[in-house]
Design a protein around this motif. Structure first.
Motif, PDB file in Angstrom:
ATOM      1  N   UNK A 159       3.246   5.947   6.601  1.00 16.82           N
ATOM      2  CA  UNK A 159       3.154   4.658   5.905  1.00 16.82           C
ATOM      3  C   UNK A 159       2.967   3.520   6.915  1.00 16.82           C
ATOM      4  N   UNK A 181      -0.339   2.175  -1.383  1.00 19.68           N
ATOM      5  CA  UNK A 181       0.306   2.957  -0.311  1.00 19.68           C
ATOM      6  C   UNK A 181       1.363   3.939  -0.819  1.00 19.68           C
ATOM      7  N   UNK A 182       1.652   3.929  -2.111  1.00 19.26           N
ATOM      8  CA  UNK A 182       2.659   4.865  -2.648  1.00 19.26           C
ATOM      9  C   UNK A 182       2.336   6.329  -2.317  1.00 19.26           C
ATOM     10  N   UNK A 183       1.068   6.772  -2.517  1.00 19.49           N
ATOM     11  CA  UNK A 183       0.769   8.176  -2.211  1.00 19.49           C
ATOM     12  C   UNK A 183       0.955   8.513  -0.731  1.00 19.49           C
ATOM     13  N   UNK A 203       3.198   7.189   1.369  1.00 20.60           N
ATOM     14  CA  UNK A 203       4.632   7.381   1.615  1.00 20.60           C
ATOM     15  C   UNK A 203       5.091   8.713   1.034  1.00 20.60           C
ATOM     16  N   UNK A 204       4.566   9.052  -0.135  1.00 20.18           N
ATOM     17  CA  UNK A 204       4.929  10.310  -0.794  1.00 20.18           C
ATOM     18  C   UNK A 204       4.547  11.499   0.088  1.00 20.18           C
ATOM     19  N   UNK A 245      -1.625  11.202  -6.944  1.00 19.78           N
ATOM     20  CA  UNK A 245      -0.238  10.758  -7.189  1.00 19.78           C
ATOM     21  C   UNK A 245      -0.118   9.780  -8.362  1.00 19.78           C
ATOM     22  N   UNK A 271       5.730  10.135   4.448  1.00 16.33           N
ATOM     23  CA  UNK A 271       6.949   9.399   4.766  1.00 16.33           C
ATOM     24  C   UNK A 271       6.698   8.114   5.536  1.00 16.33           C
TER      25      UNK A 271
END
Lengths: 167, 409
Positions: free
Chosen positions: B272, B260-262, B264-265, B245, B268
């Motif tokens: 997360x 943690x962005x990937x 959530x991507x 990501x 969801x």
């Protein structure tokens, strides 16, 4: 084994190697201090590029997080934390750019341009923060902040391409 | 049945306790800049830490002495004190990083500034160390740490190009945008984050806390052989998420929120939340272990009464040392120093200080007067000698690489 342990444990305590301790501490402090003395490979343009990359990375992080929030993929607290931390990163990149030592007037102009563009990125992130604080208020507010971030990213990208690192 | 459950619990805690703030930060940073081209270092580090902790556990079980009791005995007070200083400072740095990691993880869930979470985290750590039984604190946080499997789930949910992932892992190369020195700097960082000295101090001391005997050695070996590779997969999945990501988006990880962005991507809010729980648990667990390790190193070296198996009043100096270290760590963080930067420094200096604990353990593991017939076998010694070379190389290269690359910048 037990006999040996008993002998060792009852042996009188010798004087501690304070000189060794001192040398170890001084070495650690020196090493930490030296990490600040980074050779500036590529000259001022490379350093300015590095600041742009840092700002660009932060801006992209915020865009991704904001899109995730819009899609209901992330927690509002996480998105808010992301914007706050990325704002700190952009401000740090701006300080780095301001601190670049320049050699020529051309480089001076380039530095000013970079500082201005990174400052604009910081303002764009502040707008995102404002949007998150007033979430739900105003139609099209999301599109407005996203467009602003996209425009800012394009400017950072073209500025990055215009800088040529020296050897 | 009870024995089987005990083995399972040991395995799960070995897996859940493998990742700490060093892995969360450095793996994501490496994944976002180098993809999986440094995956080999994670494997090398995993085998190294497995050999090292297993050896220290066996030494503790057979000789009935923990690491720093042995260091004092084998090296004498002068050289031992220099060793103590280095190891203690690294433990203190790691403790600071882990407390900062707890605060940053809690910030993700609450958006409350870490400066408010740091004292809360520090107090909670002290309270647990003061009141909670060793067996509980040793097992509960790693079990919650298993929630980090969310990174692995995220990799699958992101439907990556597996060929590209495997190519990056098995045909490692330095990306054009990066300098080779930076690649090797991060190799040392990853090695340091896998082979953290506090883990060894904690492992050997916990063997004494739980009064290990010879029968515990095989169980410990099983935990290491099965648990650590799975823990390493957790670790690699963090880097894989970042590669899938963040790398294509030009995002270089400099904070935990980017890690943690990937997740959530991919998964969801639910995934997360699970991963944030895992991050809080794993950093809190590592903070407990590193705080205990500061107490262990000092108390064992000076021959003070130590251990969680004693009441605090019977091991007062051991507990006081931990309290002082916690206060110092909290004080450093309250000055506004970025916990991520503390972590980056901690993993590199861990690699630098590694020989200080590795060498004495290796010597004692081969000493029949301590180990009797349980000295290292030839195969283990072969591996241990290879790792001695690696450990020394990382220790020598760590600081010069840090200076040359501007700490990876």
């Amino acid at each position: 084994v037990d006999e040996r342990r008993d002998v060792e444990l009852t042996r009188p305590r010798a004087r501690l190697g304070l000189r060794g301790v001192f040398v170890a501490i001084v070495s650690c402090v020196l090493a930490l201090a030296l990490t600040g003395c980074v050779p500036a490979e590529g000259g001022p343009p490379k350093q300015l590029q590095r600041a742009i990359e840092q700002a660009s990375s932060s801006e992209m992080t915020v865009r991704l997080s904001l899109q995730q929030l819009q899609d209901g993929k992330t927690l509002p607290t996480t998105a808010s934390t992301t914007v706050e931390q990325m704002l700190t990163q952009v401000q740090s990149a701006q300080k780095d750019a301001e601190g670049v030592s320049i050699d020529t007037s051309k480089q001076s102009r380039a530095r000013d341009k970079v500082v201005d563009t990174i400052a604009a990125t910081a303002r764009a992130l502040l707008a995102v923060q404002h949007y998150l604080d007033n979430a739900g208020s105003g139609e099209g507010a999301f599109d407005t902040v996203m467009h602003r971030l996209a425009a800012n990213r394009a400017e950072l990208k073209s500025l990055h391409a215009s800088l040529r690192p020296t050897r | 049945m009870k024995a089987l459950l005990g083995v399972l619990l040991g395995l799960l805690t070995a897996i859940g306790g493998f990742v700490d703030i060093g892995d969360l930060v450095v793996e994501a940073e490496v994944g976002s800049r180098f993809g999986l081209s440094l995956a080999w270092v994670v494997i090398v580090g995993m085998i190294g830490v497995g050999i090292f902790v297993q050896m220290s556990g066996r030494v503790a079980a057979v000789s009935k002495r923990a690491t720093f009791e042995i260091i004092r005995e084998r090296l004498g007070p002068r050289l031992g004190a220099a060793n103590l200083s280095g190891s203690f400072l690294i433990n203190l740095l790691t403790l600071t990083a882990e407390v900062g990691g707890v605060a940053l993880s809690l910030q993700l869930a609450s958006s409350i500034t870490p400066l408010l979470w740091i004292p809360v985290a520090g107090f909670a750590i002290w309270l647990v160390l003061w009141r909670v039984k060793f067996s509980i604190l040793e097992n509960v946080t790693p079990l919650f740490g298993l929630a980090l499997v969310g990174f692995g789930i995220a990799v699958f949910l992101l439907s990556p190009n597996w060929g590209e992932l495997f190519q990056s892992a098995f045909q490692p190369s330095v990306p054009k945008s990066e300098h080779p020195a930076t690649y090797w700097y991060f190799a040392v960082s990853l090695f340091g984050s896998a082979m953290t000295p506090y883990q060894v101090t904690f492992y050997s001391s916990s063997a004494r806390e739980e009064k290990w005997g010879l029968k515990n050695i095989s169980k410990s070996r099983l935990n290491v052989i099965v648990g650590y590779p799975i823990g390493a997969l957790f670790s690699l999945s963090i880097a894989a998420c970042a590669m899938i990501v963040l790398l294509p988006n030009g995002i270089e990880v400099s904070s935990l929120t980017q890690t943690v962005l990937p997740v959530a991507e991919a998964g969801g809010k639910l995934l997360l939340a699970v991963v944030i729980l895992g991050m809080v648990a794993t950093t809190f667990g590592a903070a407990l272990e590193s705080t205990l390790s500061t107490g262990y190193t000092v108390a064992q070296f000076f021959g003070w009464s130590w251990g969680k198996f004693r009441k605090p009043k019977d091991a007062a100096r051991f507990h006081l040392t931990m309290i002082i270290c916690l206060i110092i760590g909290i004080g450093v963080l309250m000055m506004g120093i970025d916990p991520v930067q503390v972590t980056e420094a901690a993993v590199v200096f861990s690699a630098v200080a590694l020989p200080l604990t590795y060498l004495p353990i290796l010597i004692v593991a081969n000493d029949p007067s301590y180990m009797g017939k349980h000295v290292n076998g030839k195969v283990l010694n072969g591996f241990a000698m290879v790792y001695l070379v690696l450990v020394l190389a990382a220790a020598i290269a760590g600081i010069p690489l840090m200076i040359i690359t501007g700490a990876g910048a």
